[in-house]
Design a protein around this motif. Sequence first.
Motif, PDB file in Angstrom:
ATOM      1  N   SER A  32       8.967  -1.311   0.396  1.00 28.40           N
ATOM      2  CA  SER A  32       8.379   0.009   0.657  1.00 28.40           C
ATOM      3  C   SER A  32       9.404   0.963   1.235  1.00 28.40           C
ATOM      4  O   SER A  32      10.518   0.556   1.553  1.00 28.40           O
ATOM      5  CB  SER A  32       7.175  -0.102   1.596  1.00 28.40           C
ATOM      6  OG  SER A  32       7.580  -0.481   2.882  1.00 28.40           O
ATOM      7  N   ARG A  78      -4.201   5.584  -0.505  1.00 27.06           N
ATOM      8  CA  ARG A  78      -3.414   4.471  -1.054  1.00 27.06           C
ATOM      9  C   ARG A  78      -4.070   3.837  -2.275  1.00 27.06           C
ATOM     10  O   ARG A  78      -3.374   3.357  -3.178  1.00 27.06           O
ATOM     11  CB  ARG A  78      -3.132   3.448   0.059  1.00 27.06           C
ATOM     12  CG  ARG A  78      -2.191   4.051   1.094  1.00 27.06           C
ATOM     13  CD  ARG A  78      -1.822   3.145   2.241  1.00 27.06           C
ATOM     14  NE  ARG A  78      -0.942   3.887   3.161  1.00 27.06           N
ATOM     15  CZ  ARG A  78      -0.651   3.504   4.395  1.00 27.06           C
ATOM     16  NH1 ARG A  78      -1.134   2.374   4.888  1.00 27.06           N
ATOM     17  NH2 ARG A  78       0.150   4.242   5.148  1.00 27.06           N
ATOM     18  N   THR A 108      -2.332   3.794  -6.003  1.00 23.18           N
ATOM     19  CA  THR A 108      -2.275   2.569  -6.802  1.00 23.18           C
ATOM     20  C   THR A 108      -2.833   2.817  -8.201  1.00 23.18           C
ATOM     21  O   THR A 108      -2.262   2.390  -9.208  1.00 23.18           O
ATOM     22  CB  THR A 108      -3.065   1.452  -6.106  1.00 23.18           C
ATOM     23  OG1 THR A 108      -2.583   1.303  -4.770  1.00 23.18           O
ATOM     24  CG2 THR A 108      -2.928   0.129  -6.848  1.00 23.18           C
ATOM     25  N   GLU A 143      -3.691  -5.062  -2.168  1.00 20.24           N
ATOM     26  CA  GLU A 143      -3.395  -5.130  -0.724  1.00 20.24           C
ATOM     27  C   GLU A 143      -2.371  -4.106  -0.281  1.00 20.24           C
ATOM     28  O   GLU A 143      -2.309  -3.748   0.878  1.00 20.24           O
ATOM     29  CB  GLU A 143      -2.933  -6.535  -0.360  1.00 20.24           C
ATOM     30  CG  GLU A 143      -4.038  -7.567  -0.599  1.00 20.24           C
ATOM     31  CD  GLU A 143      -3.805  -8.862   0.157  1.00 20.24           C
ATOM     32  OE1 GLU A 143      -2.635  -9.157   0.479  1.00 20.24           O
ATOM     33  OE2 GLU A 143      -4.807  -9.549   0.425  1.00 20.24           O
ATOM     34  N   THR A 144      -1.525  -3.660  -1.239  1.00 19.31           N
ATOM     35  CA  THR A 144      -0.546  -2.629  -0.882  1.00 19.31           C
ATOM     36  C   THR A 144      -0.496  -1.570  -1.974  1.00 19.31           C
ATOM     37  O   THR A 144      -0.866  -1.826  -3.120  1.00 19.31           O
ATOM     38  CB  THR A 144       0.879  -3.217  -0.731  1.00 19.31           C
ATOM     39  OG1 THR A 144       1.255  -3.819  -1.961  1.00 19.31           O
ATOM     40  CG2 THR A 144       0.948  -4.243   0.387  1.00 19.31           C
ATOM     41  N   ASP A 145      -0.044  -0.376  -1.595  1.00 16.35           N
ATOM     42  CA  ASP A 145       0.084   0.713  -2.570  1.00 16.35           C
ATOM     43  C   ASP A 145       1.484   0.644  -3.212  1.00 16.35           C
ATOM     44  O   ASP A 145       2.266  -0.237  -2.879  1.00 16.35           O
ATOM     45  CB  ASP A 145      -0.202   2.055  -1.884  1.00 16.35           C
ATOM     46  CG  ASP A 145       0.908   2.494  -0.949  1.00 16.35           C
ATOM     47  OD1 ASP A 145       2.007   1.915  -0.988  1.00 16.35           O
ATOM     48  OD2 ASP A 145       0.681   3.423  -0.173  1.00 16.35           O
ATOM     49  N   GLY A 178       4.372   0.030  -1.115  1.00 19.04           N
ATOM     50  CA  GLY A 178       4.391  -1.176  -0.299  1.00 19.04           C
ATOM     51  C   GLY A 178       3.588  -1.055   0.988  1.00 19.04           C
ATOM     52  O   GLY A 178       3.537  -1.974   1.790  1.00 19.04           O
ATOM     53  N   ASP A 179       2.957   0.089   1.200  1.00 15.93           N
ATOM     54  CA  ASP A 179       2.162   0.257   2.416  1.00 15.93           C
ATOM     55  C   ASP A 179       0.809  -0.431   2.254  1.00 15.93           C
ATOM     56  O   ASP A 179       0.218  -0.405   1.183  1.00 15.93           O
ATOM     57  CB  ASP A 179       1.949   1.746   2.701  1.00 15.93           C
ATOM     58  CG  ASP A 179       3.241   2.439   3.051  1.00 15.93           C
ATOM     59  OD1 ASP A 179       3.997   1.899   3.886  1.00 15.93           O
ATOM     60  OD2 ASP A 179       3.521   3.519   2.488  1.00 15.93           O
ATOM     61  N   PRO A 180       0.308  -1.047   3.337  1.00 15.57           N
ATOM     62  CA  PRO A 180      -0.947  -1.792   3.245  1.00 15.57           C
ATOM     63  C   PRO A 180      -2.153  -0.890   3.031  1.00 15.57           C
ATOM     64  O   PRO A 180      -2.229   0.198   3.588  1.00 15.57           O
ATOM     65  CB  PRO A 180      -1.035  -2.497   4.604  1.00 15.57           C
ATOM     66  CG  PRO A 180      -0.230  -1.658   5.530  1.00 15.57           C
ATOM     67  CD  PRO A 180       0.885  -1.095   4.690  1.00 15.57           C
ATOM     68  N   VAL A 215       1.923  -5.943   7.677  1.00 14.62           N
ATOM     69  CA  VAL A 215       3.011  -6.418   6.838  1.00 14.62           C
ATOM     70  C   VAL A 215       4.291  -6.416   7.677  1.00 14.62           C
ATOM     71  O   VAL A 215       4.653  -5.386   8.254  1.00 14.62           O
ATOM     72  CB  VAL A 215       3.211  -5.505   5.611  1.00 14.62           C
ATOM     73  CG1 VAL A 215       4.317  -6.056   4.725  1.00 14.62           C
ATOM     74  CG2 VAL A 215       1.913  -5.355   4.839  1.00 14.62           C
TER      75      VAL A 215
END
Lengths: 218, 218
Positions: free
Chosen positions: A161, A81, A85, A125-127, A130-132, A143
């Motif tokens: 996400s 992740r 990002t 905090e998220t990729d 939208g995954d943590p 989340v």
Amino acid sequence: MISQAEENYLKALFHLTNEMQGKIEAGTNELAEILDVKPATANNMLKKLKEKEWVSYEKYGKITLTDKGKSLAVETVRKHRLWETFLYEKLNFTWDEVHEVAEQLEHIKSDKLVQQLERFLDFPETDPHGDPIPNAKGEIKFVNRKTLAEVEVGKTCKLISVKDNSSSFLQYVVKLGLGLSSKIKIISRQDFDGSMEIEVNKVRSSISKKVAQNLFVV
Amino acid sequence: MISQAEENYLKALFHLTNEMQGKIEAGTNELAEILDVKPATANNMLKKLKEKEWVSYEKYGKITLTDKGKSLAVETVRKHRLWETFLYEKLNFTWDEVHEVAEQLEHIKSDKLVQQLERFLDFPETDPHGDPIPNAKGEIKFVNRKTLAEVEVGKTCKLISVKDNSSSFLQYVVKLGLGLSSKIKIISRQDFDGSMEIEVNKVRSSISKKVAQNLFVV
DNA sequence: TAACGAAGTTAGATTAATCTAACAAATTTT
DNA sequence: AAAATTTGTTAGATTAATCTAACTTCGTTA
């Protein structure tokens, strides 16, 4: 030393168990399926993983990750992740392009690399899906997400996400005019099949229930 | 499809032939040595590379890269040096830490990744060791370098790269107070063994001829 | 509860990259 | 040029990850 294949098995098990709501154990066949190998192959690898005490399982029983196995899996998810990002934010990759390359980058072995990459990205905090992103201790910030299929008619929500990270699905989503943070208004829903009419940037489209269930919103 | 091992063999052959001044062909043993495998292993791989038409060689003959082999090798060198630059400039890696991680990163397969990485780094011409980075067409800008061993007594020169990229050598160089662009003054040289007295930042040290031959200056 | 289909396992083969040990060719030295 | 040394090759074994085909166990359903 852990091999790339082993990392992939642990990651898949993590997705199948700890990360799926309401599932804590996995079977040989489903594991084989998401890794795109034959059940015999997965079974063979499972023996090695058990030997290394990264999974616990008995013949014909269910598979679970041990604490050590889980922490290795989370480390791989974290790397995946972070790389996604990086690709999205720094190298102009699109939403649907990041996954495939991150699948390769996640196997690079260097603690300093991961730590510095995270700092370079300013501790995201998220990729891009939208995954943590797990932190260095392996902690994952939960989340709270619901799917588009659960949103009431008339409401507007924000896409954060997607459940299905396949390139084909992501491309379809892009074609609907959707991206991370897109505002989606639910115009109407058909009772008989759950399909819905949505509006994104003043453009209306119809999507199936299946698709709506793969879109996480808040 | 090219494997990581194959990429490593082609890269090694490139270093041994095209990149070494005055050498255009390589032998099985020296190839095996720099790859840290047995001659039998190298010989075995050579047959595959010949089959794929990436090297030309006949039994008991010398090895040379074909045009295709050379272009694959240069692409790997390009990726290696771009990643080294990234690690050094963006992720706070030191001179002696970049090589090992770049050895892994150079095998990631994605044209877009390389192209975007190069843009992100603003089209660097040399890596942190001063070695030239091939451009997207595989062209390498020639850098005229001599070794410290060739500099006259009394002169001052600037360190621009090192021949031996091993972590141990780089750490030794750092311990001498040397880094990229360091100014080195030659105080004296011993005739009988070629060792020399140098001054870096007002600090004097003695180095062997062997070491001096591994430091490129301008 | 017996049987059927799904899920899981085993045995044996395959491929890529490596090794060791023994051998062959080429080159250098005397 | 014969001997010695270096260089290169071959054959056969090993390891990791995969496959196919055949088999076993489990769980559901008739």
